[in-house]
Design an enzyme around this catalytic site. Structure first.
Site, PDB file in Angstrom:
ATOM      1  N   CYS A 122       0.806  -1.238  -0.042  1.00 34.26           N
ATOM      2  CA  CYS A 122      -0.008   0.068  -0.202  1.00 34.26           C
ATOM      3  C   CYS A 122       0.679   1.509   0.044  1.00 34.26           C
ATOM      4  O   CYS A 122       0.305   2.486  -0.189  1.00 34.26           O
ATOM      5  CB  CYS A 122      -0.996  -0.087   1.193  1.00 34.26           C
ATOM      6  SG  CYS A 122      -1.852  -1.400   1.504  1.00 34.26           S
ATOM      7  N   HIS A 256      -3.252   6.887   2.149  1.00 42.13           N
ATOM      8  CA  HIS A 256      -3.908   5.539   1.717  1.00 42.13           C
ATOM      9  C   HIS A 256      -4.893   5.233   2.161  1.00 42.13           C
ATOM     10  O   HIS A 256      -5.161   5.324   3.501  1.00 42.13           O
ATOM     11  CB  HIS A 256      -2.634   4.647   2.202  1.00 42.13           C
ATOM     12  CG  HIS A 256      -3.153   3.166   1.879  1.00 42.13           C
ATOM     13  ND1 HIS A 256      -3.750   2.695   0.653  1.00 42.13           N
ATOM     14  CD2 HIS A 256      -3.185   1.958   2.656  1.00 42.13           C
ATOM     15  CE1 HIS A 256      -4.109   1.550   1.000  1.00 42.13           C
ATOM     16  NE2 HIS A 256      -3.665   1.121   2.074  1.00 42.13           N
ATOM     17  N   ASN A 287     -10.306  -0.650   0.051  1.00 38.19           N
ATOM     18  CA  ASN A 287      -8.657  -0.363  -0.028  1.00 38.19           C
ATOM     19  C   ASN A 287      -7.922  -1.284  -1.036  1.00 38.19           C
ATOM     20  O   ASN A 287      -8.186  -2.616  -0.970  1.00 38.19           O
ATOM     21  CB  ASN A 287      -8.352  -1.159   1.429  1.00 38.19           C
ATOM     22  CG  ASN A 287      -6.996  -1.252   1.648  1.00 38.19           C
ATOM     23  OD1 ASN A 287      -6.093  -1.051   0.654  1.00 38.19           O
ATOM     24  ND2 ASN A 287      -6.303  -1.192   2.800  1.00 38.19           N
TER      25      ASN A 287
HETATM   26  C1  LIG Z   1     -10.027  -5.043  10.834  1.00 36.28           C
HETATM   27  C2  LIG Z   1     -10.723  -3.995  11.926  1.00 36.28           C
HETATM   28  C3  LIG Z   1     -11.610  -3.271  11.380  1.00 36.28           C
HETATM   29  C4  LIG Z   1     -11.269  -5.143  12.815  1.00 36.28           C
HETATM   30  O1  LIG Z   1     -11.869  -4.300  13.900  1.00 36.28           O
HETATM   31  P1  LIG Z   1     -11.384  -4.638  15.644  1.00 36.28           P
HETATM   32  O2  LIG Z   1     -12.337  -3.698  16.255  1.00 36.28           O
HETATM   33  O3  LIG Z   1     -10.033  -4.753  15.662  1.00 36.28           O
HETATM   34  O4  LIG Z   1     -12.153  -6.231  15.630  1.00 36.28           O
HETATM   35  P2  LIG Z   1     -11.576  -7.504  16.536  1.00 36.28           P
HETATM   36  O5  LIG Z   1     -11.134  -8.510  15.858  1.00 36.28           O
HETATM   37  O6  LIG Z   1     -11.342  -6.902  17.834  1.00 36.28           O
HETATM   38  O7  LIG Z   1     -13.116  -8.094  16.832  1.00 36.28           O
HETATM   39  C5  LIG Z   1     -14.085  -6.815  17.695  1.00 36.28           C
HETATM   40  C6  LIG Z   1     -15.559  -7.773  17.510  1.00 36.28           C
HETATM   41  O8  LIG Z   1     -15.981  -7.377  15.850  1.00 36.28           O
HETATM   42  C7  LIG Z   1     -16.286  -8.756  15.522  1.00 36.28           C
HETATM   43  N1  LIG Z   1     -15.973  -8.905  14.254  1.00 36.28           N
HETATM   44  C8  LIG Z   1     -14.951  -9.360  13.420  1.00 36.28           C
HETATM   45  N2  LIG Z   1     -14.856  -9.271  12.327  1.00 36.28           N
HETATM   46  C9  LIG Z   1     -15.906  -8.948  12.032  1.00 36.28           C
HETATM   47  C10 LIG Z   1     -16.853  -8.687  10.809  1.00 36.28           C
HETATM   48  N3  LIG Z   1     -16.253  -8.899   9.546  1.00 36.28           N
HETATM   49  N4  LIG Z   1     -18.228  -8.285  10.794  1.00 36.28           N
HETATM   50  C11 LIG Z   1     -18.571  -8.284  11.961  1.00 36.28           C
HETATM   51  N5  LIG Z   1     -18.209  -8.487  13.077  1.00 36.28           N
HETATM   52  C12 LIG Z   1     -16.846  -8.807  12.975  1.00 36.28           C
HETATM   53  C13 LIG Z   1     -15.593  -9.736  16.488  1.00 36.28           C
HETATM   54  O9  LIG Z   1     -16.105 -11.104  16.553  1.00 36.28           O
HETATM   55  C14 LIG Z   1     -15.617  -9.151  17.717  1.00 36.28           C
HETATM   56  O10 LIG Z   1     -16.689  -9.306  18.189  1.00 36.28           O
HETATM   57  P3  LIG Z   1     -16.964  -9.318  20.059  1.00 36.28           P
HETATM   58  O11 LIG Z   1     -16.785  -7.928  20.431  1.00 36.28           O
HETATM   59  O12 LIG Z   1     -18.575  -9.504  20.176  1.00 36.28           O
HETATM   60  O13 LIG Z   1     -16.327 -10.441  20.369  1.00 36.28           O
HETATM   61  C15 LIG Z   1      -9.574  -3.148  12.524  1.00 36.28           C
HETATM   62  O14 LIG Z   1      -8.837  -4.284  13.359  1.00 36.28           O
HETATM   63  C16 LIG Z   1      -8.859  -2.491  11.618  1.00 36.28           C
HETATM   64  O15 LIG Z   1      -9.387  -1.514  11.192  1.00 36.28           O
HETATM   65  N6  LIG Z   1      -7.560  -2.664  11.544  1.00 36.28           N
HETATM   66  C17 LIG Z   1      -6.755  -2.091  10.735  1.00 36.28           C
HETATM   67  C18 LIG Z   1      -6.685  -2.891   9.098  1.00 36.28           C
HETATM   68  C19 LIG Z   1      -6.183  -2.091   8.141  1.00 36.28           C
HETATM   69  O16 LIG Z   1      -6.483  -0.870   7.925  1.00 36.28           O
HETATM   70  N7  LIG Z   1      -5.594  -2.758   7.211  1.00 36.28           N
HETATM   71  C20 LIG Z   1      -5.141  -2.222   6.001  1.00 36.28           C
HETATM   72  C21 LIG Z   1      -3.839  -1.721   6.091  1.00 36.28           C
HETATM   73  S1  LIG Z   1      -3.023  -1.429   4.568  1.00 36.28           S
END
Ligand SMILES: CC(C)(COP(=O)(O)OP(=O)(O)OC[C@H]1O[C@@H](n2cnc3c(N)ncnc32)[C@H](O)[C@@H]1OP(=O)(O)O)[C@@H](O)C(=O)NCCC(=O)NCCS
Length: 331
Positions: A122, A256, A287
């Site tokens: 990215c 990005h 993305n």
């Molecule tokens: C990926 C991302 C959105 C996940 O969000 P998060 O808050 O970290 O998610 P978690 O894995 O901690 O899970 C939190 C909750 O959401 C749920 N969850 C996870 N993925 C899910 C999905 N796709 N849909 C719905 N719920 C989801 C989990 O089960 C968990 O539920 P709970 O609280 O009941 O246990 C977040 O980590 C993020 O934005 N990361 C950066 C990723 C990024 O930008 N990557 C590109 C870089 S180039």
């Protein structure tokens, strides 16, 4: 024997002469995404800002998207393809190990100039732009084409709820050339290979193929979020410092399009004036890695939200982990 080796002579300054993009045809909204993963429109929008993303249709490939964006960029720069002294393509989804996509693209555009692919995920477009600026200023090439292109839909397990909602396809391209006044600030770039597992391919190709599988992207979302909202905020400040500017000097901010919450976190620390236009193309395009910065730049310009001659801060970051950013005058 000690000899006097002639040094290359180049141009005092470089600028971005043009930008263009290619938007793939298939629209995948969150309702369709939720047929592949257990999720909801509300969750995806709240966590990422994505309402829909673009995936390639049957006729579209990494190669075709790169060519379409590149042809437009060359045309908008007002040059012939044959004048390109170098073609740089950033992609992690061109599945031919060799030859490079850049060499093919150069041929299709009618140049025998230098051509190479880079793998900086990215951050790839900003890596390429940094190299293009150096090539033009050193005189190694007069005009350089930089392309960011991805077909992440083919490299993502659409049933994996940790990644499927995020990644998308697309292409963006820019032509860099000589200028009377400086139009590209110093590149600020780096890597943290200690976090290489944060976003990475699940298995090697050979291993996956032997097992009749396809390798996909795996991501530790929380680690990426922490790094991007902390370290990348500092890197963004360094980009301004390197160019001798302050937030007040900016008109446009093009991070990005990783995730709107990461953009928000950077903005909270950067304290940009309210009038600064912030790219939010992730809402429609998802993305799409190396394509995201040039696609966002093109969208802002073609929709009139940003204008030619304005000052923009670009910052790319992602798998590696790697990052790169610079200030540019918009074409
Ligand atoms: C990926 C991302 C959105 C996940 O969000 P998060 O808050 O970290 O998610 P978690 O894995 O901690 O899970 C939190 C909750 O959401 C749920 N969850 C996870 N993925 C899910 C999905 N796709 N849909 C719905 N719920 C989801 C989990 O089960 C968990 O539920 P709970 O609280 O009941 O246990 C977040 O980590 C993020 O934005 N990361 C950066 C990723 C990024 O930008 N990557 C590109 C870089 S180039």
């Amino acid at each position: 024997m000690s000899v006097s080796i002639k040094a290359s002579t180049g141009n005092p300054f470089a600028r971005v002469l043009s930008v263009a993009s290619y938007v793939p045809s298939r629209v995948i909204d969150n309702a369709e995404m939720c047929t592949y993963i257990d999720s909801s429109d509300e969750w995806i929008q709240q966590r990422t800002g994505i309402a829909e993303r673009r995936w390639v249709g049957e006729e579209e490939t990494v190669e075709s998207m790169a060519l379409a964006a590149a042809q437009r960029a060359v045309e908008r720069a007002g040059i012939e393809g044959s004048e390109l002294g170098a073609v740089i393509v950033s992609t992690v989804t061109y599945f031919h190990q060799t030859p490079s996509l850049a060499a093919k693209l150069a041929h299709q555009l009618g140049t025998n100039g230098a051509a190479f692919d880079i793998s900086a995920a990215c951050a790839g477009f900003c890596y390429g732009l940094g190299q293009a600026e150096s090539l033009v200023r050193s005189g190694a090439a007069r005009y350089v084409l930089v392309v960011g292109v991805e077909e992440l839909s083919r490299f993502t397990d659409i049933h994996d709820r940790t990644t499927a909602f995020l990644f998308a396809d697309g292409a963006g391209a820019a032509v860099v050339g000589p200028s009377e006044i400086n139009g590209i600030g110093p590149v600020v770039w780096g890597s943290d290979g200690g976090q290489s597992q944060a976003i990475s391919q699940t298995t090697e190709w050979s291993e996956a193929v032997a097992n009749g599988q396809t390798p996909y992207l795996a991501m530790d979302g929380r680690s990426v979020f922490k790094w991007a909202s902390g370290f990348i905020t500092d890197a963004t400040k360094q980009v301004l410092d390197a160019a001798g500017l302050t937030p007040d000097d900016l008109d446009v901010f093009i991070p990005h399009q990783a995730n709107n919450r990461i953009t928000d976190a950077i903005l909270r620390h950067l304290k940009l004036p309210e009038r600064v236009v912030v790219a939010r193309t992730i809402k429609q395009f998802g993305n799409n890695s190396a394509a995201s910065v040039p696609m966002a730049m093109d969208q802002l310009l073609t929709t009139g939200k940003a204008k030619s001659g304005q000052t923009a801060l670009l910052i790319g970051f992602g798998a590696g982990l790697v990052y790169a950013g610079q200030i540019v005058t918009l074409p």
